[in-house]
Design a protein around this motif. Structure first.
Motif, PDB file in Angstrom:
ATOM      1  N   ARG A 147     144.783  19.636  14.063  1.00 25.92           N
ATOM      2  CA  ARG A 147     144.872  20.407  15.302  1.00 25.92           C
ATOM      3  C   ARG A 147     146.319  20.736  15.632  1.00 25.92           C
ATOM      4  N   TRP A 148     147.241  19.794  15.411  1.00 30.33           N
ATOM      5  CA  TRP A 148     148.668  20.048  15.642  1.00 30.33           C
ATOM      6  C   TRP A 148     149.163  21.180  14.755  1.00 30.33           C
ATOM      7  N   PHE A 149     148.750  21.160  13.482  1.00 28.20           N
ATOM      8  CA  PHE A 149     149.163  22.241  12.580  1.00 28.20           C
ATOM      9  C   PHE A 149     148.682  23.592  13.113  1.00 28.20           C
ATOM     10  N   TYR A 150     147.429  23.634  13.516  1.00 29.03           N
ATOM     11  CA  TYR A 150     146.861  24.894  14.007  1.00 29.03           C
ATOM     12  C   TYR A 150     147.563  25.370  15.279  1.00 29.03           C
ATOM     13  N   GLN A 151     147.951  24.425  16.131  1.00 29.63           N
ATOM     14  CA  GLN A 151     148.592  24.778  17.400  1.00 29.63           C
ATOM     15  C   GLN A 151     149.985  25.361  17.221  1.00 29.63           C
ATOM     16  N   ASN A 210     138.878   9.278   0.489  1.00 30.32           N
ATOM     17  CA  ASN A 210     138.266   7.947   0.503  1.00 30.32           C
ATOM     18  C   ASN A 210     138.328   7.288   1.878  1.00 30.32           C
ATOM     19  N   MET A 211     139.152   7.842   2.769  1.00 34.73           N
ATOM     20  CA  MET A 211     139.330   7.255   4.101  1.00 34.73           C
ATOM     21  C   MET A 211     138.448   7.921   5.154  1.00 34.73           C
ATOM     22  N   LYS A 212     137.651   8.896   4.751  1.00 32.79           N
ATOM     23  CA  LYS A 212     136.868   9.648   5.738  1.00 32.79           C
ATOM     24  C   LYS A 212     135.868   8.786   6.491  1.00 32.79           C
ATOM     25  N   GLY A 213     135.483   7.638   5.926  1.00 28.20           N
ATOM     26  CA  GLY A 213     134.547   6.758   6.610  1.00 28.20           C
ATOM     27  C   GLY A 213     135.192   5.879   7.663  1.00 28.20           C
ATOM     28  N   ASP A 214     136.534   5.921   7.736  1.00 28.05           N
ATOM     29  CA  ASP A 214     137.273   5.118   8.714  1.00 28.05           C
ATOM     30  C   ASP A 214     137.441   5.949   9.989  1.00 28.05           C
ATOM     31  N   PRO A 215     136.788   5.560  11.095  1.00 29.38           N
ATOM     32  CA  PRO A 215     136.840   6.365  12.329  1.00 29.38           C
ATOM     33  C   PRO A 215     138.257   6.586  12.859  1.00 29.38           C
ATOM     34  N   GLU A 216     139.083   5.538  12.791  1.00 24.83           N
ATOM     35  CA  GLU A 216     140.461   5.651  13.302  1.00 24.83           C
ATOM     36  C   GLU A 216     141.272   6.638  12.458  1.00 24.83           C
ATOM     37  N   TRP A 217     141.168   6.508  11.146  1.00 28.48           N
ATOM     38  CA  TRP A 217     141.859   7.415  10.228  1.00 28.48           C
ATOM     39  C   TRP A 217     141.387   8.853  10.450  1.00 28.48           C
ATOM     40  N   SER A 218     140.095   9.047  10.552  1.00 29.92           N
ATOM     41  CA  SER A 218     139.525  10.384  10.725  1.00 29.92           C
ATOM     42  C   SER A 218     139.954  11.009  12.044  1.00 29.92           C
ATOM     43  N   ALA A 219     140.071  10.199  13.082  1.00 28.89           N
ATOM     44  CA  ALA A 219     140.504  10.713  14.386  1.00 28.89           C
ATOM     45  C   ALA A 219     141.944  11.211  14.312  1.00 28.89           C
ATOM     46  N   ILE A 220     142.795  10.455  13.619  1.00 27.18           N
ATOM     47  CA  ILE A 220     144.189  10.871  13.463  1.00 27.18           C
ATOM     48  C   ILE A 220     144.274  12.115  12.581  1.00 27.18           C
ATOM     49  N   GLU A 221     143.472  12.174  11.533  1.00 25.85           N
ATOM     50  CA  GLU A 221     143.427  13.358  10.681  1.00 25.85           C
ATOM     51  C   GLU A 221     143.096  14.611  11.502  1.00 25.85           C
ATOM     52  N   ALA A 222     142.095  14.490  12.353  1.00 26.86           N
ATOM     53  CA  ALA A 222     141.676  15.627  13.183  1.00 26.86           C
ATOM     54  C   ALA A 222     142.797  16.071  14.111  1.00 26.86           C
ATOM     55  N   MET A 223     143.538  15.086  14.657  1.00 26.59           N
ATOM     56  CA  MET A 223     144.649  15.420  15.540  1.00 26.59           C
ATOM     57  C   MET A 223     145.769  16.123  14.776  1.00 26.59           C
ATOM     58  N   LEU A 252     153.103   8.444  10.474  1.00 31.47           N
ATOM     59  CA  LEU A 252     151.943   9.227  10.051  1.00 31.47           C
ATOM     60  C   LEU A 252     152.147   9.919   8.700  1.00 31.47           C
ATOM     61  N   THR A 253     153.257   9.629   8.038  1.00 35.10           N
ATOM     62  CA  THR A 253     153.567  10.366   6.804  1.00 35.10           C
ATOM     63  C   THR A 253     152.532  10.138   5.705  1.00 35.10           C
ATOM     64  N   GLU A 254     151.868   8.984   5.712  1.00 29.58           N
ATOM     65  CA  GLU A 254     150.883   8.732   4.657  1.00 29.58           C
ATOM     66  C   GLU A 254     149.687   9.674   4.756  1.00 29.58           C
ATOM     67  N   ALA A 274     146.840   6.265  21.027  1.00 28.95           N
ATOM     68  CA  ALA A 274     148.258   6.275  21.386  1.00 28.95           C
ATOM     69  C   ALA A 274     148.902   7.647  21.209  1.00 28.95           C
ATOM     70  N   ILE A 275     148.336   8.472  20.356  1.00 30.56           N
ATOM     71  CA  ILE A 275     148.927   9.803  20.131  1.00 30.56           C
ATOM     72  C   ILE A 275     148.001  10.937  20.542  1.00 30.56           C
ATOM     73  N   ARG A 276     146.850  10.574  21.095  1.00 30.46           N
ATOM     74  CA  ARG A 276     145.844  11.582  21.445  1.00 30.46           C
ATOM     75  C   ARG A 276     146.385  12.633  22.413  1.00 30.46           C
ATOM     76  N   ASP A 277     147.150  12.199  23.389  1.00 26.63           N
ATOM     77  CA  ASP A 277     147.647  13.114  24.419  1.00 26.63           C
ATOM     78  C   ASP A 277     149.081  13.581  24.153  1.00 26.63           C
ATOM     79  N   LEU A 278     149.549  13.384  22.937  1.00 25.17           N
ATOM     80  CA  LEU A 278     150.902  13.822  22.580  1.00 25.17           C
ATOM     81  C   LEU A 278     150.994  15.345  22.646  1.00 25.17           C
ATOM     82  N   ASN A 279     151.996  15.846  23.352  1.00 20.76           N
ATOM     83  CA  ASN A 279     152.194  17.291  23.453  1.00 20.76           C
ATOM     84  C   ASN A 279     152.991  17.752  22.238  1.00 20.76           C
TER      85      ASN A 279
END
Length: 199
Positions: A76-80, A60-73, A48-50, A11-16
């Protein structure tokens, strides 16, 4: 009160993010207050504040694919939205979003004395020069916000006196008359008309 579930990563993958955080954070600028404000609005809107407030152990959440995907995004937003200098200062392998957020903010809050000196020099040395009244007032307001963010609020009396001190010669009469007003307006819609009418 029920906790709002965070949106799925899709839902937020393509957020500009650059459209929602139209500030490029630079260590030599006074954009930190605005950058943080815009980012907090995005984080609140999408629940997303949590990811950045430490309320959940991200390691402890690194094994959760959904959590990890949002973390990566988020990372990436910070870097951008930061400068190359800030990027190279904070980048680290395997960092979670909370650690990255904390490091970026620490660049602007840990050394408050140095930042206070820099911002006060900018604030009291600010002049209209070739900018419009709106641009000049906005610059002062932005500096005042930055000072407030490090617990150094600019008083209501100091703001108009600093504004008039930096006006161009074309506004000499307005500057003199503006100081006589009990509470000169400083919002975007009224500052230009007030200066013109004061002149």
């Amino acid at each position: 009160m029920d906790k709002h579930p965070e949106p799925p990563a899709a839902a937020i993958r393509d957020l500009n993010i650059e459209a929602r955080v139209p500030i490029h954070l630079d260590s030599s600028s006074t954009s930190y207050y605005a950058w943080k404000t815009y980012f907090n609005l995005v984080l609140l809107k999408y629940y997303l504040t949590e990811h950045i407030d430490g309320s959940v152990d991200g390691d402890n959440m690194k094994g959760d694919p959904e959590w990890s995907a949002i973390e990566a995004m988020l990372i990436r937003w910070f870097y951008q939205t930061v400068s190359k200098d800030i990027f190279h200062t904070v980048v680290a392998k395997d960092d979670i979003a909370c650690a990255m957020w904390t490091k970026i903010n620490a660049l602007f809050t840990d050394n408050k004395l140095q930042r206070l000196v820099f911002l006060q020099q900018e604030f009291f040395g600010c002049h209209q020069d070739n900018s419009t009244i709106d641009e000049y007032c906005m610059r002062l307001k932005m500096l005042a916000n930055e000072l407030h963010d490090i617990s150094n609020k600019v008083s209501d009396d100091l703001m108009p006196s600093t504004l008039t001190a930096g006006l161009n010669e074309d506004f000499n009469n307005a500057a003199s008359n503006l100081t006589l007003l009990r509470s000169p307006p400083f919002n975007a819609s009224s500052r230009t008309s007030s200066l013109r009418s004061a002149g």
